[in-house]
Design an enzyme around this catalytic site. Sequence first.
Site, PDB file in Angstrom:
ATOM      1  N   LEU A  73      11.977  24.625  71.310  1.00 50.55           N
ATOM      2  CA  LEU A  73      12.533  23.487  70.566  1.00 50.55           C
ATOM      3  C   LEU A  73      13.672  22.833  71.351  1.00 50.55           C
ATOM      4  CD1 LEU A  73      12.998  25.229  67.051  1.00 50.55           C
ATOM      5  CD2 LEU A  73      11.008  23.928  67.825  1.00 50.55           C
ATOM      6  N   GLY A  75      16.220  21.079  74.203  1.00 43.12           N
ATOM      7  CA  GLY A  75      16.200  19.811  74.938  1.00 43.12           C
ATOM      8  C   GLY A  75      16.898  18.716  74.151  1.00 43.12           C
ATOM      9  N   ILE A  76      16.894  17.534  74.753  1.00 42.59           N
ATOM     10  CA  ILE A  76      17.542  16.373  74.123  1.00 42.59           C
ATOM     11  C   ILE A  76      16.591  15.838  73.052  1.00 42.59           C
ATOM     12  CG2 ILE A  76      18.408  14.038  74.572  1.00 42.59           C
ATOM     13  CD1 ILE A  76      18.772  15.094  77.544  1.00 42.59           C
ATOM     14  N   SER A  77      17.134  15.501  71.879  1.00 41.22           N
ATOM     15  CA  SER A  77      16.241  15.163  70.758  1.00 41.22           C
ATOM     16  C   SER A  77      16.143  13.673  70.486  1.00 41.22           C
ATOM     17  CB  SER A  77      16.705  15.894  69.501  1.00 41.22           C
ATOM     18  OG  SER A  77      17.995  15.453  69.167  1.00 41.22           O
ATOM     19  N   SER A 113       6.658  15.374  70.112  1.00 37.05           N
ATOM     20  CA  SER A 113       7.194  14.442  69.109  1.00 37.05           C
ATOM     21  C   SER A 113       6.242  13.279  68.903  1.00 37.05           C
ATOM     22  CB  SER A 113       8.540  13.922  69.611  1.00 37.05           C
ATOM     23  OG  SER A 113       8.944  12.795  68.870  1.00 37.05           O
ATOM     24  N   TYR A 142      12.581   9.317  76.358  1.00 37.47           N
ATOM     25  CA  TYR A 142      12.435  10.536  75.549  1.00 37.47           C
ATOM     26  C   TYR A 142      10.953  10.803  75.264  1.00 37.47           C
ATOM     27  CZ  TYR A 142      12.487  13.351  71.240  1.00 37.47           C
ATOM     28  OH  TYR A 142      12.250  14.309  70.285  1.00 37.47           O
ATOM     29  N   LYS A 146       8.303  13.841  76.345  1.00 40.37           N
ATOM     30  CA  LYS A 146       7.434  14.618  75.460  1.00 40.37           C
ATOM     31  C   LYS A 146       5.979  14.572  75.954  1.00 40.37           C
ATOM     32  CE  LYS A 146      10.540  16.147  72.639  1.00 40.37           C
ATOM     33  NZ  LYS A 146      10.871  17.588  72.624  1.00 40.37           N
ATOM     34  N   SER A 171       9.106  13.783  61.443  1.00 41.04           N
ATOM     35  CA  SER A 171      10.551  13.806  61.156  1.00 41.04           C
ATOM     36  C   SER A 171      10.839  15.078  60.375  1.00 41.04           C
ATOM     37  CB  SER A 171      10.940  12.591  60.301  1.00 41.04           C
ATOM     38  OG  SER A 171      10.514  11.398  60.925  1.00 41.04           O
ATOM     39  N   ARG A 180       9.662   5.007  56.587  1.00 39.62           N
ATOM     40  CA  ARG A 180       8.840   5.555  57.675  1.00 39.62           C
ATOM     41  C   ARG A 180       8.686   7.061  57.534  1.00 39.62           C
ATOM     42  NH1 ARG A 180      10.794   7.727  62.193  1.00 39.62           N
ATOM     43  NH2 ARG A 180       9.373   8.038  63.956  1.00 39.62           N
TER      44      ARG A 180
END
Length: 267
Positions: A73, A75-77, A113, A142, A146, A171, A180
């Site tokens: 999980l 890393g940069i989100s 993602s 980003y 992914k 999400s 959304r």
Amino acid sequence: MPEHRVLVTGAAGVVGKLMRPRLIRSDRILRMLDVRPLEPAAPGERVELLTGSVTDPEVMASACRDTDAVIHLGGISREDSWERILEVNIAGTQTVLEAARAAGVPRVVLASSNHSVGFRRIGEAGPDGLPADSSPRPDTYYGVGKAAMEALGSLYHWRFGMDVTCLRIGSCFERPADVRQLSLWLSPDDCARLLESCLAAKEPDYRVLWGVSANTRSVVSLREAAEIGYESLDDAEAFAGEVPAGVLPEFLGGAFCDTPLGQSNPL
Ligand code: 15L
């Protein structure tokens, strides 16, 4: 499952924190890794806490020792500079996979993602929803990171026979925050159910699956995730009355599709 150890990277992040209590099992030791501080173990909680970065091969080598599965999980989100995405999300994923391979870890779950396919039109989905393995159409650096994560996972499956599942997470928050997310929400409980299905998958394979709940307004397919036993028990619709009024964006990635490339922002 016999007694086993699962390494979770990014354990201090939003999803990592939500998963910690939900992935506890009597036959499991959870090994939690993050660069940031982690909550100390509660009395009786079967966790091992490690500090370090997924970009550090030595950290990852010891984190993968005696481990049966990795849930990556870390890393940069969100969107960030190309250099940071390259270093942390792309090279970091390669470091995780390589350490897992070297340590003989047979199974890795990668947190991809919806932003790997963020420029897919919501309307293009059709009645069954956007297929889980739709080819990448990233909306940001980003999202490119992914897509690269998914490609690295494929490489490590087909080269080395590792069982790799990439989850295109929608999400994953306590509750959906906008219109959304009424389509893309993955409830924390469903996220844990999905991860358990990935950990229990029978045959080593390479899979790309949607990580969402069975939302009434879903625009993506859960058929592929159901094939490994995932059954969502939640639906964002339960929160529909609480989210601000709004319209669905044209593209799946929503605001990420307009965010300036390479700019770190608090989306
Ligand atoms: C993501 O990939 C992000 O990590 C998360 O913070 C949310 O922005 C999510 O996508 C989303 O699209 O809602």
